[in-house]
Design a protein around this motif. Structure first.
Motif: not given
Length: 375
Positions: A79-87
């Motif tokens: 998941v390190e290449d995600a454009d957005i992190v949603h917690s």
């Protein structure tokens, strides 16, 4: 702007069953039906086998709440290449999302599902300790949310709570959790009635987590003098005490236990009234699912339920703590069940998860635009 790849981090996921799990799962399914990518990082366990795009991390059981696990802060390589992190949580796995956002310099969005201070009683032994835990939880919650680029709240009431009471300066936008209206619609209930031997009389019920903060004994107290059957679906730490209270009541009360997701449309459809005394909801997803099946909801005039229920259309409110008024509102809904069912069904389209994900996509794009031009 291209559609962003999203990495969702949550402390609550399958096989645990609650509103957060359903929201994460339904948003992900809707997002991926559109040809986009949303991976999920969650506390792993032996009871659930992940599918593609689901990444369990090491976890331990949460000692104060049966069925929950605490994930070890860990960022899977995938998941390190995600454009957005949603917690979807400020704790455990949510901290992994914060770490990924900072290390890769990508925006962090946080969903505000639950006021963490409301659960202080689960880890407290007396009033003084509970008050201290509440204060610490509120301070931590504020700190975490202020690390984000956007906070998503499921209702306007919850948005105001985050801004005014939690005191967060970060932008807060409303995105309803949404309901899968293809699944949640009126269905034939004959087989469900037979399976659970519910008879033909009026039914008042609730399904969901049996937590102390949900005030479920109020349902028993409010219906004790009515000629109804009360039906509880679900499970949780308060169930044993709730069953003890039910045994003392002169009332037909059934505990169905955990219901498979496939059974829920029939459960909602078979009820004449869905009773919802919980004052701590940030939206009350089960209320919307009941409405989508044509069942009116009687809920406490507190928290997000003040907005979720539309009086004299999708159900009725009653003042918090007023058991007599709760009972009167249930009886009123029973008497007016046919008309209320029609108005509930008229509102189905606006409950759709598709509308929610439309709004979510707009917000993702706006966050990416703002962070792209930030100095």
């Amino acid at each position: 702007m291209g559609t962003p790849t999203v990495a969702a981090f949550t402390d609550t996921y399958l096989p645990t069953v609650n509103g957060v799990t359903y929201t994460v799962k339904s948003w992900r399914e809707c997002w991926e039906k559109r040809g986009h990518e949303m991976d999920v990082v969650y506390p792993g366990g032996d009871e659930y086998d992940p599918s593609d795009g689901e990444y369990p991390v090491r976890s331990v059981p949460f000692p104060f709440y049966e069925g929950f696990r605490i994930g070890v802060p860990q960022v899977p390589d995938a998941v390190e290449d995600a454009d957005i992190v949603h917690s979807h949580t400020p704790f455990g796995v949510g901290l992994s999302g914060l770490r990924l956002s900072r290390s890769e310099d990508v925006p962090l969005v946080a969903s505000y599902h639950t006021p963490t201070s409301e659960y202080a009683e689960y880890i407290s032994f007396n009033g003084a300790i509970e008050r201290t835990v509440r204060r610490c939880a509120e301070s931590y919650e504020r700190w975490f949310l202020e690390q984000t680029d956007l906070v998503v709240a499921p209702s306007e009431r919850t948005r105001r709570h985050v801004v005014q009471e939690v005191g967060v300066d970060t932008r807060v936008a409303v995105v309803p959790n949404g309901v899968d209206i293809d699944r949640f619609q009126p269905v034939d209930t004959a087989a469900f009635r037979d399976r659970y031997d519910l008879g033909d009389g009026p039914l008042v019920g609730y399904t969901g987590r049996h937590g102390y903060e949900k005030c479920l004994p109020d349902i028993v107290a409010a219906t004790e003098d009515m000629d109804v059957t009360v039906v509880f679906g679900g499970d949780g730490p308060a169930r044993e005490d709730l069953e003890a209270r039910a045994r003392k009541a002169d009332l037909d009360i059934r505990f169905l236990g955990f219901l498979d997701r496939e059974e829920l449309p029939a459960f909602y459809s078979v009820l004449d009234v869905f009773a919802f005394p919980s004052p701590v909801e940030t939206q009350g997803l089960v209320a919307l699912e009941a409405n989508a099946c044509g069942t009116p909801v009687v809920g406490v005039d507190s928290g997000a339920l003040s907005d979720t229920i539309e009086d004299d259309a999708t159900g009725y409110h009653y003042p918090r703590g007023d058991i007599d008024a709760f009972g009167e509102a249930i009886q009123r809904a029973l008497d007016d069940r046919e008309r209320l069912s029609g108005t509930c069904l008229d509102s189905r389209e606006q409950l759709s998860v598709e509308h929610s994900v439309d709004r979510l996509e707009e917000l993702y794009d706006s966050v990416l635009e703002r962070t792209a031009i930030a100095p």
